[in-house]
Design a protein around this motif. Structure first.
Motif, mmCIF file in Angstrom:
data_model
loop_
_atom_site.group_PDB
_atom_site.id
_atom_site.type_symbol
_atom_site.label_atom_id
_atom_site.label_comp_id
_atom_site.label_asym_id
_atom_site.label_seq_id
_atom_site.Cartn_x
_atom_site.Cartn_y
_atom_site.Cartn_z
ATOM 1 N N CYS A 116 0.826 -1.212 0.000
ATOM 2 C CA CYS A 116 0.000 0.000 0.000
ATOM 3 C C CYS A 116 0.857 1.257 0.000
ATOM 4 O O CYS A 116 0.540 2.230 -0.678
ATOM 5 C CB CYS A 116 -0.928 0.003 1.206
ATOM 6 N N LYS B 112 -1.936 8.219 -4.994
ATOM 7 C CA LYS B 112 -3.293 8.642 -4.647
ATOM 8 C C LYS B 112 -4.341 8.074 -5.609
ATOM 9 O O LYS B 112 -5.454 7.758 -5.200
ATOM 10 C CB LYS B 112 -3.354 10.173 -4.654
ATOM 11 N N CYS C 260 -4.841 4.025 -4.692
ATOM 12 C CA CYS C 260 -4.817 3.542 -3.310
ATOM 13 C C CYS C 260 -6.176 3.044 -2.810
ATOM 14 O O CYS C 260 -6.298 1.915 -2.365
ATOM 15 C CB CYS C 260 -4.308 4.651 -2.392
ATOM 16 N N CYS D 70 -5.865 -1.220 1.626
ATOM 17 C CA CYS D 70 -5.125 0.040 1.563
ATOM 18 C C CYS D 70 -6.095 1.177 1.857
ATOM 19 O O CYS D 70 -7.276 1.103 1.504
ATOM 20 C CB CYS D 70 -4.512 0.226 0.179
ATOM 21 N N LEU E 141 -6.412 5.566 1.915
ATOM 22 C CA LEU E 141 -5.853 6.864 1.553
ATOM 23 C C LEU E 141 -6.022 7.807 2.739
ATOM 24 O O LEU E 141 -7.113 7.921 3.297
ATOM 25 C CB LEU E 141 -6.571 7.425 0.316
ATOM 26 N N CYS F 115 -0.755 6.724 1.013
ATOM 27 C CA CYS F 115 -1.438 5.446 1.023
ATOM 28 C C CYS F 115 -0.828 4.588 2.119
ATOM 29 O O CYS F 115 0.388 4.416 2.175
ATOM 30 C CB CYS F 115 -1.307 4.760 -0.336
#
Length: 188
Positions: A30, A35, A38, A49, A51, A65
């Protein structure tokens, strides 16, 4: 001419095979995702994962992430497709993982749609587990209609623990600052 066609076909198949083996053997961490890939991805260890947004000392916002503690039931090494995000009504730029979207009837309509529910197992697995955490069974919620669906969503709203209220009436204290306190000597 036939041998050229055969060679061309073989070359295309070899290239496709090479890339598919790389994608299969590649491990997703991850922390290595950007961006735009993720949210809704799953690492090679089977962790979801997430963000996150960090603010630097300069005030600049940076998206990172990270690996969450949420395990998947069936999926590993997965970056969710744009097709599934669109079919399920999700946004790639969502921060964190939350069951709040289960309260949105428009989102639930997309999540329960045939395109999403039968075609996007990673997303359905995530929201199935989020719903279970809220005490709701997602397949039943998707099958219910009208008032029954609203009742199921209200179960989610009311599933949070609420601290009990006071058992005795509250007594409020007045803030008495030293300047306003009576003199210990009394009036002269």
């Amino acid at each position: 001419m036939d041998s050229f066609y055969l060679f061309k076909t073989f070359f295309v198949c070899a290239v496709i095979f090479t890339f598919s083996v790389e994608a299969t053997l590649g491990n997703i961490a991850c922390e290595n995702l950007n961006k735009d890939s993720c949210a809704f991805a799953v690492s090679s260890s089977g962790k979801r994962c997430v963000l996150e947004k960090n603010v630097r000392r300069s005030g600049k916002e940076v998206f990172v992430c990270s690996t969450s503690q949420i395990d998947t039931d069936q999926v590993t090494n997965w970056i969710e497709s744009d097709r599934c995000l669109k079919a399920c009504g999700l946004d790639r730029n969502v921060l964190g993982i939350s069951s709040d979207s289960l309260l949105d009837s428009r989102f639930m309509q997309k999540l329960c749609s045939t395109q999403c529910y039968t075609g996007c197992p990673n997303i359905v697995d995530l929201y199935f587990n989020l719903a279970v955490g809220e005490g709701v069974y997602l397949p039943s919620l998707c099958q219910s209609e009208g008032d029954a669906k609203r009742r199921g969503m209200s179960e989610i709203r009311s599933s949070g623990n609420v601290a009990p209220g006071p058992t005795a009436p509250a007594k409020f204290m007045v803030d008495v600052s030293p300047a306003m306190a009576p003199s210990p000597i009394g009036p002269n």
